[in-house]
Design an enzyme around this catalytic site. Structure first.
Site, PDB file in Angstrom:
ATOM      1  N   PRO A  29       0.831  -1.216   0.000  1.00 40.11           N
ATOM      2  CA  PRO A  29       0.000   0.000   0.000  1.00 40.11           C
ATOM      3  C   PRO A  29       0.866   1.267   0.000  1.00 40.11           C
ATOM      4  O   PRO A  29       1.859   1.349   0.707  1.00 40.11           O
ATOM      5  CB  PRO A  29      -0.778  -0.101   1.325  1.00 40.11           C
ATOM      6  CG  PRO A  29      -0.670  -1.531   1.727  1.00 40.11           C
ATOM      7  CD  PRO A  29       0.605  -2.045   1.164  1.00 40.11           C
ATOM      8  N   GLU A  30       0.486   2.231  -0.844  1.00 42.74           N
ATOM      9  CA  GLU A  30       1.176   3.518  -0.911  1.00 42.74           C
ATOM     10  C   GLU A  30       0.200   4.605  -0.472  1.00 42.74           C
ATOM     11  O   GLU A  30      -0.893   4.304   0.006  1.00 42.74           O
ATOM     12  CB  GLU A  30       1.693   3.758  -2.340  1.00 42.74           C
ATOM     13  CG  GLU A  30       2.605   2.627  -2.832  1.00 42.74           C
ATOM     14  CD  GLU A  30       3.102   2.839  -4.263  1.00 42.74           C
ATOM     15  OE1 GLU A  30       3.252   4.004  -4.678  1.00 42.74           O
ATOM     16  OE2 GLU A  30       3.329   1.835  -4.961  1.00 42.74           O
TER      17      GLU A  30
ATOM     18  N   HIS B 261      -4.486 -14.675  10.789  1.00 45.00           N
ATOM     19  CA  HIS B 261      -3.437 -13.645  10.818  1.00 45.00           C
ATOM     20  C   HIS B 261      -3.911 -12.320  11.407  1.00 45.00           C
ATOM     21  O   HIS B 261      -3.391 -11.267  11.060  1.00 45.00           O
ATOM     22  CB  HIS B 261      -2.844 -13.409   9.417  1.00 45.00           C
ATOM     23  CG  HIS B 261      -2.464 -14.664   8.706  1.00 45.00           C
ATOM     24  ND1 HIS B 261      -1.407 -15.446   9.116  1.00 45.00           N
ATOM     25  CD2 HIS B 261      -3.012 -15.299   7.639  1.00 45.00           C
ATOM     26  CE1 HIS B 261      -1.309 -16.503   8.327  1.00 45.00           C
ATOM     27  NE2 HIS B 261      -2.274 -16.439   7.422  1.00 45.00           N
TER      28      HIS B 261
ATOM     29  N   ARG C 134       1.792 -11.428   6.245  1.00 48.37           N
ATOM     30  CA  ARG C 134       3.252 -11.490   6.120  1.00 48.37           C
ATOM     31  C   ARG C 134       3.972 -10.781   7.258  1.00 48.37           C
ATOM     32  O   ARG C 134       5.204 -10.867   7.358  1.00 48.37           O
ATOM     33  CB  ARG C 134       3.681 -10.945   4.759  1.00 48.37           C
ATOM     34  CG  ARG C 134       3.123 -11.831   3.632  1.00 48.37           C
ATOM     35  CD  ARG C 134       3.786 -11.583   2.324  1.00 48.37           C
ATOM     36  NE  ARG C 134       5.224 -11.801   2.365  1.00 48.37           N
ATOM     37  CZ  ARG C 134       6.032 -11.532   1.363  1.00 48.37           C
ATOM     38  NH1 ARG C 134       5.551 -11.025   0.255  1.00 48.37           N
ATOM     39  NH2 ARG C 134       7.324 -11.751   1.458  1.00 48.37           N
TER      40      ARG C 134
END
Ligand code: ZN
Length: 279
Positions: free
Chosen positions: A2-3, A101, A120
């Site tokens: 994500p930016e 997660h 992750r």
């Protein structure tokens, strides 16, 4: 990853549903996240419990949850959340099953949960008595949408021998850009990605317009979803179809018709048009 536009999309989807809500419980998986650091749940709990979320904001690629209530004075205690590669912040009814997660859960008044999910585990959740004092925020460069003008950008480019692409990816120089929007911005500005940054100094106006155009397109389309990105409602973004060069190797340039090229440096793909973006 994500930016700025994806983070802004999360903030915009979260703010109206989260601001003013009281946090009544905090839970954590205890597993390490970014830099192998577990979340400091004690500090998070101390800051959050029985407090309200006063505001949800963005700084670069960080989501900031300001905590507090009337009578707290002018403090800026809060949480800084970075989504890393696969992080998600979801606001869901507590009765809905938690996703695999899930690493931090804030239970809110009226039975909802704010959940940080990160398969992750490159993301982070940092508690701060003063958000302004957090090192990761203090060292960020100006936000290209609200804090950067042509003169400031030109001054920052001056004398920098690194390639312009590396310059734009460096969060200390300009905050919020990543690989996708740097490729898009340089294409819009007609600048070759490996040109020395200092050479773009005379083109600062075009470069700033390219950066803003690429970011504003991303925000208008509620983010680019390559694989993982969703907003706080779980909705994917629609900006993939609006990208001019990123992911379009061998396809015709939408400006001139030449074939878009891809090159790999520092394990990252760079997409550009060899005709529009001459060296
Ligand atoms: Zn072209």
């Amino acid at each position: 990853m994500p930016e700025l536009p994806e983070v802004e999309t999360v903030v915009r989807s979260l703010a109206p549903r989260l601001e003013g809500r009281r946090i009544v419980e905090v839970w954590g998986s205890g597993l390490p996240l970014r830099l192998a650091r577990p979340v400091d749940l004690r500090h998070v709990s101390a800051l959050c419990l029985r407090r309200r979320v006063r505001a949800v904001r963005r700084r670069g690629k960080y989501i900031l949850l300001e905590l507090g209530q009337k009578g707290d004075g002018g403090g800026d205690a809060g949480l800084s959340v970075h989504l890393g590669m696969t992080g998600r912040l979801r606001l869901q009814p507590a009765r809905e099953q938690r996703a695999p997660h899930t690493h931090v859960v804030w239970t809110l008044d009226r039975g909802d949960e704010l959940r940080f999910v990160d398969p992750r585990r490159f993301g982070s959740v940092s508690p701060a008595d003063s958000l302004a004092a957090l090192p990761e925020l203090a060292q960020l460069g100006p936000d290209p949408l609200s804090e950067l003008d042509e003169r400031e950008l030109a001054a920052r480019l001056d004398g920098v021998r690194a390639p312009i692409k590396a310059f734009l990816l460096d969060q200390r120089r300009v905050a919020g850009l990543g690989n996708i929007y740097v490729c898009e911005a340089l294409h819009r500005a007609r600048i070759h990605p490996s040109a020395p940054a200092s050479r773009a100094r005379g083109r600062a106006a075009a470069l700033l317009a390219g950066i803003r155009g690429a970011l504003e397109s991303g925000i208008a389309n509620r983010g680019t979803t390559l694989r993982d990105f969703v907003d706080s409602n779980g909705d994917a973004g629609g900006n993939l179809a609006a990208l001019l060069v990123y992911g379009r190797e061998d396809q015709p340039c939408l400006t001139c018709g030449a074939r878009i090229r891809r090159r790999v440096d520092a394990a990252r793909s760079t997409f550009y048009c060899p005709s529009c973006q001459k060296r």
